[in-house]
Motif scaffolding. Structure first.
Motif, PDB file in Angstrom:
ATOM      1  N   SER A   1     -26.409   6.322 -18.208  1.00 35.11           N
ATOM      2  CA  SER A   1     -26.879   5.974 -19.557  1.00 35.11           C
ATOM      3  C   SER A   1     -26.210   6.854 -20.612  1.00 35.11           C
ATOM      4  N   GLU A   2     -25.962   8.122 -20.272  1.00 31.38           N
ATOM      5  CA  GLU A   2     -25.283   9.029 -21.197  1.00 31.38           C
ATOM      6  C   GLU A   2     -23.817   8.640 -21.354  1.00 31.38           C
ATOM      7  N   CYS A   3     -23.203   8.226 -20.266  1.00 37.86           N
ATOM      8  CA  CYS A   3     -21.791   7.844 -20.284  1.00 37.86           C
ATOM      9  C   CYS A   3     -21.559   6.635 -21.183  1.00 37.86           C
ATOM     10  N   SER A   4     -22.492   5.702 -21.165  1.00 32.67           N
ATOM     11  CA  SER A   4     -22.345   4.485 -21.979  1.00 32.67           C
ATOM     12  C   SER A   4     -22.402   4.784 -23.480  1.00 32.67           C
ATOM     13  N   GLN A   5     -22.943   5.959 -23.838  1.00 32.41           N
ATOM     14  CA  GLN A   5     -23.088   6.317 -25.257  1.00 32.41           C
ATOM     15  C   GLN A   5     -21.961   7.207 -25.778  1.00 32.41           C
ATOM     16  N   ILE A   6     -21.055   7.618 -24.889  1.00 34.83           N
ATOM     17  CA  ILE A   6     -19.970   8.512 -25.310  1.00 34.83           C
ATOM     18  C   ILE A   6     -19.060   7.796 -26.308  1.00 34.83           C
ATOM     19  N   ARG A   7     -18.769   8.495 -27.403  1.00 38.96           N
ATOM     20  CA  ARG A   7     -17.858   7.971 -28.419  1.00 38.96           C
ATOM     21  C   ARG A   7     -16.532   8.743 -28.358  1.00 38.96           C
ATOM     22  N   ILE A   8     -15.506   8.149 -28.925  1.00 32.30           N
ATOM     23  CA  ILE A   8     -14.199   8.799 -28.944  1.00 32.30           C
ATOM     24  C   ILE A   8     -14.298  10.206 -29.541  1.00 32.30           C
ATOM     25  N   LYS A   9     -15.071  10.336 -30.633  1.00 28.51           N
ATOM     26  CA  LYS A   9     -15.156  11.629 -31.326  1.00 28.51           C
ATOM     27  C   LYS A   9     -15.938  12.674 -30.522  1.00 28.51           C
ATOM     28  N   ASP A  10     -16.636  12.245 -29.461  1.00 27.71           N
ATOM     29  CA  ASP A  10     -17.352  13.204 -28.609  1.00 27.71           C
ATOM     30  C   ASP A  10     -16.407  13.944 -27.665  1.00 27.71           C
ATOM     31  N   LEU A  11     -15.193  13.441 -27.520  1.00 26.58           N
ATOM     32  CA  LEU A  11     -14.200  14.070 -26.638  1.00 26.58           C
ATOM     33  C   LEU A  11     -13.369  15.082 -27.402  1.00 26.58           C
ATOM     34  N   ASP A  12     -13.199  16.258 -26.820  1.00 23.94           N
ATOM     35  CA  ASP A  12     -12.262  17.244 -27.346  1.00 23.94           C
ATOM     36  C   ASP A  12     -11.181  17.413 -26.285  1.00 23.94           C
ATOM     37  N   MET A  13     -10.063  16.721 -26.456  1.00 19.61           N
ATOM     38  CA  MET A  13      -9.004  16.714 -25.451  1.00 19.61           C
ATOM     39  C   MET A  13      -8.264  18.049 -25.401  1.00 19.61           C
ATOM     40  N   TYR A  14      -8.329  18.827 -26.496  1.00 18.22           N
ATOM     41  CA  TYR A  14      -7.661  20.131 -26.513  1.00 18.22           C
ATOM     42  C   TYR A  14      -8.443  21.142 -25.655  1.00 18.22           C
ATOM     43  N   LEU A  15      -9.767  21.147 -25.808  1.00 14.23           N
ATOM     44  CA  LEU A  15     -10.618  22.071 -25.037  1.00 14.23           C
ATOM     45  C   LEU A  15     -11.082  21.454 -23.717  1.00 14.23           C
ATOM     46  N   SER A  16     -10.795  20.167 -23.509  1.00 19.89           N
ATOM     47  CA  SER A  16     -11.221  19.435 -22.303  1.00 19.89           C
ATOM     48  C   SER A  16     -12.745  19.493 -22.133  1.00 19.89           C
ATOM     49  N   THR A  17     -13.445  19.122 -23.188  1.00 21.46           N
ATOM     50  CA  THR A  17     -14.915  19.074 -23.152  1.00 21.46           C
ATOM     51  C   THR A  17     -15.405  17.762 -23.747  1.00 21.46           C
ATOM     52  N   VAL A  18     -16.611  17.367 -23.365  1.00 21.90           N
ATOM     53  CA  VAL A  18     -17.236  16.173 -23.915  1.00 21.90           C
ATOM     54  C   VAL A  18     -18.649  16.517 -24.362  1.00 21.90           C
ATOM     55  N   LEU A  19     -19.037  16.011 -25.529  1.00 19.76           N
ATOM     56  CA  LEU A  19     -20.379  16.199 -26.048  1.00 19.76           C
ATOM     57  C   LEU A  19     -21.250  15.076 -25.510  1.00 19.76           C
ATOM     58  N   VAL A  20     -22.291  15.446 -24.765  1.00 18.27           N
ATOM     59  CA  VAL A  20     -23.162  14.459 -24.134  1.00 18.27           C
ATOM     60  C   VAL A  20     -24.514  14.445 -24.840  1.00 18.27           C
ATOM     61  N   HIS A  21     -24.962  13.251 -25.197  1.00 21.33           N
ATOM     62  CA  HIS A  21     -26.265  13.084 -25.842  1.00 21.33           C
ATOM     63  C   HIS A  21     -27.277  12.740 -24.757  1.00 21.33           C
ATOM     64  N   GLY A  22     -28.086  13.723 -24.383  1.00 19.63           N
ATOM     65  CA  GLY A  22     -28.988  13.565 -23.250  1.00 19.63           C
ATOM     66  C   GLY A  22     -30.367  13.079 -23.619  1.00 19.63           C
TER      67      GLY A  22
ATOM     68  N   PRO B   1     -17.464  20.621 -19.656  1.00 16.04           N
ATOM     69  CA  PRO B   1     -16.012  20.628 -19.476  1.00 16.04           C
ATOM     70  C   PRO B   1     -15.579  19.594 -18.439  1.00 16.04           C
ATOM     71  N   PHE B   2     -14.334  19.163 -18.495  1.00 22.73           N
ATOM     72  CA  PHE B   2     -13.795  18.289 -17.448  1.00 22.73           C
ATOM     73  C   PHE B   2     -12.389  18.768 -17.095  1.00 22.73           C
ATOM     74  N   GLY B   3     -11.951  18.415 -15.903  1.00 19.37           N
ATOM     75  CA  GLY B   3     -10.686  18.927 -15.390  1.00 19.37           C
ATOM     76  C   GLY B   3      -9.477  18.063 -15.704  1.00 19.37           C
ATOM     77  N   SER B   4      -8.343  18.441 -15.113  1.00 17.38           N
ATOM     78  CA  SER B   4      -7.067  17.793 -15.415  1.00 17.38           C
ATOM     79  C   SER B   4      -6.997  16.343 -14.943  1.00 17.38           C
ATOM     80  N   PHE B   5      -7.671  16.017 -13.814  1.00 19.89           N
ATOM     81  CA  PHE B   5      -7.636  14.640 -13.312  1.00 19.89           C
ATOM     82  C   PHE B   5      -8.337  13.698 -14.301  1.00 19.89           C
ATOM     83  N   ALA B   6      -9.506  14.135 -14.793  1.00 16.99           N
ATOM     84  CA  ALA B   6     -10.240  13.328 -15.780  1.00 16.99           C
ATOM     85  C   ALA B   6      -9.449  13.245 -17.076  1.00 16.99           C
ATOM     86  N   GLN B   7      -8.831  14.368 -17.479  1.00 17.54           N
ATOM     87  CA  GLN B   7      -8.053  14.392 -18.719  1.00 17.54           C
ATOM     88  C   GLN B   7      -6.893  13.398 -18.658  1.00 17.54           C
ATOM     89  N   ASP B   8      -6.163  13.412 -17.563  1.00 16.23           N
ATOM     90  CA  ASP B   8      -5.020  12.494 -17.414  1.00 16.23           C
ATOM     91  C   ASP B   8      -5.475  11.031 -17.447  1.00 16.23           C
TER      92      ASP B   8
END
Length: 300
Positions: free
Chosen positions: A152-173, A182-189
């Motif tokens: 349910s949280e994944c379905s709400q993720i917006r583009i602006k919630d991703l920080d590709m430089y820091l490799s983090t995502v803001l999750v609305h719980g 944070p997420f790793g290189s496989f998810a980033q790619d």
């Protein structure tokens, strides 16, 4: 349902939505459970919510057990109806809560299901990255495994919630609580490939939206849509059965703890309010380590 019952139900759902900030998924469960009881009232010729008594509740529970429902399902229905009548009592629509004395059946102690690493690899390989939908599916799968967020949280993720430089995502719980994961290189790619190529192509089929994950028509992908995608990936792989909505979340937590992550960190990443919710993974990890040992030790 008579008009008074309709009004009572409408007010209760608004209360859950506005004051409790429950998700649409949770609200649907409440409505389903309450409407089931209202149907029972109609069958039993119980004229109004005010006239429901404890013996009526016992008959309703007997009916549920005759249907051989799981204890967890029965417990949820009791909880929903107890909350509903508590609200009605507070608003003085009824004089008593007939569900107040009902004990909730203890749920079966069942360890969370998760994927082993070789099973997970089969899921990743089931994604056809030559297509926009395949790129989306790979990014979706990688992000779920990398972060352990709820479907349910994944379905709400917006583009602006991703920080590709820091490799983090803001999750609305749950309960409007936010957390950075944070997420790793496989998810980033996988995310970069999807955002640069697949998402643009899907977006051209629909109207403008900030949602990260899109459906085949270019609209926002719902939680139900994500579950269907995961089940289709299971069918494409050599794995059997259906994927549980929280299975990727359980896999994330189990693999972290099996590789030495401390429980407090896993609690923060999962967004658990209580450490007790995270402790179940210590039992799962023991099973995971045992199976790994039996599979790889020369004298197992």
């Amino acid at each position: 349902m008579n008009q008074n019952v309709n009004v009572s139900l409408k007010l209760f759902i608004e209360y859950l939505q506005i004051e409790k900030n429950y998700s649409q998924y949770t609200l649907e469960h409440y409505q389903h459970d309450i409407k089931e009881f209202l149907m029972f009232m109609s069958e039993q010729a119980i004229p109004d919510l005010k006239t429901v008594e404890y013996p009526d509740v016992r008959v309703f529970l007997t009916m549920l057990f005759e249907k051989k429902l799981a204890r967890k399902s029965v417990a949820r229905k009791i909880s929903s109806l107890r909350s509903f009548f508590r609200f009605l009592l507070r608003e003085e629509f009824v004089a008593e809560n007939p569900f107040a004395l009902v004990s909730i059946p203890k749920a079966e102690k069942k360890l969370p299901e998760f994927f082993y690493e070789e099973e997970l690899q089969q899921l990743f390989e089931a994604c056809d990255e030559s297509t926009p939908l395949g790129q989306r599916n790979k990014a979706l799968l990688e992000l779920l495994y990398a972060t352990g967020m709820r479907v349910s949280e994944c379905s709400q993720i917006r583009i602006k919630d991703l920080d590709m430089y820091l490799s983090t995502v803001l999750v609305h719980g749950k309960g409007s609580k936010e957390r950075y994961i944070p997420f790793g290189s496989f998810a980033q790619d996988a995310l970069e490939t999807y955002i640069t190529n697949g998402r643009k192509e899907l977006l051209s089929k629909g109207s403008s939206t900030e949602n990260l994950f899109l459906n085949a028509r270019g609209g926002p992908l719902t939680a139900r849509g994500i579950r269907e995608i995961l089940n289709k990936l299971i069918e494409k792989s050599t794995l059997t059965g259906k994927i549980h909505p929280h299975m990727m979340r359980h896999t994330f937590a189990t693999h972290l703890m099996a590789n030495g992550a401390d429980m407090r960190t896993v609690q923060e990443l999962l967004g658990h309010a209580f450490l007790s919710s995270t402790q179940v993974y210590t039992h799962v990890t023991n099973e995971y380590l045992k199976k790994t040992y039996m599979a790889h030790h020369p004298r197992a």
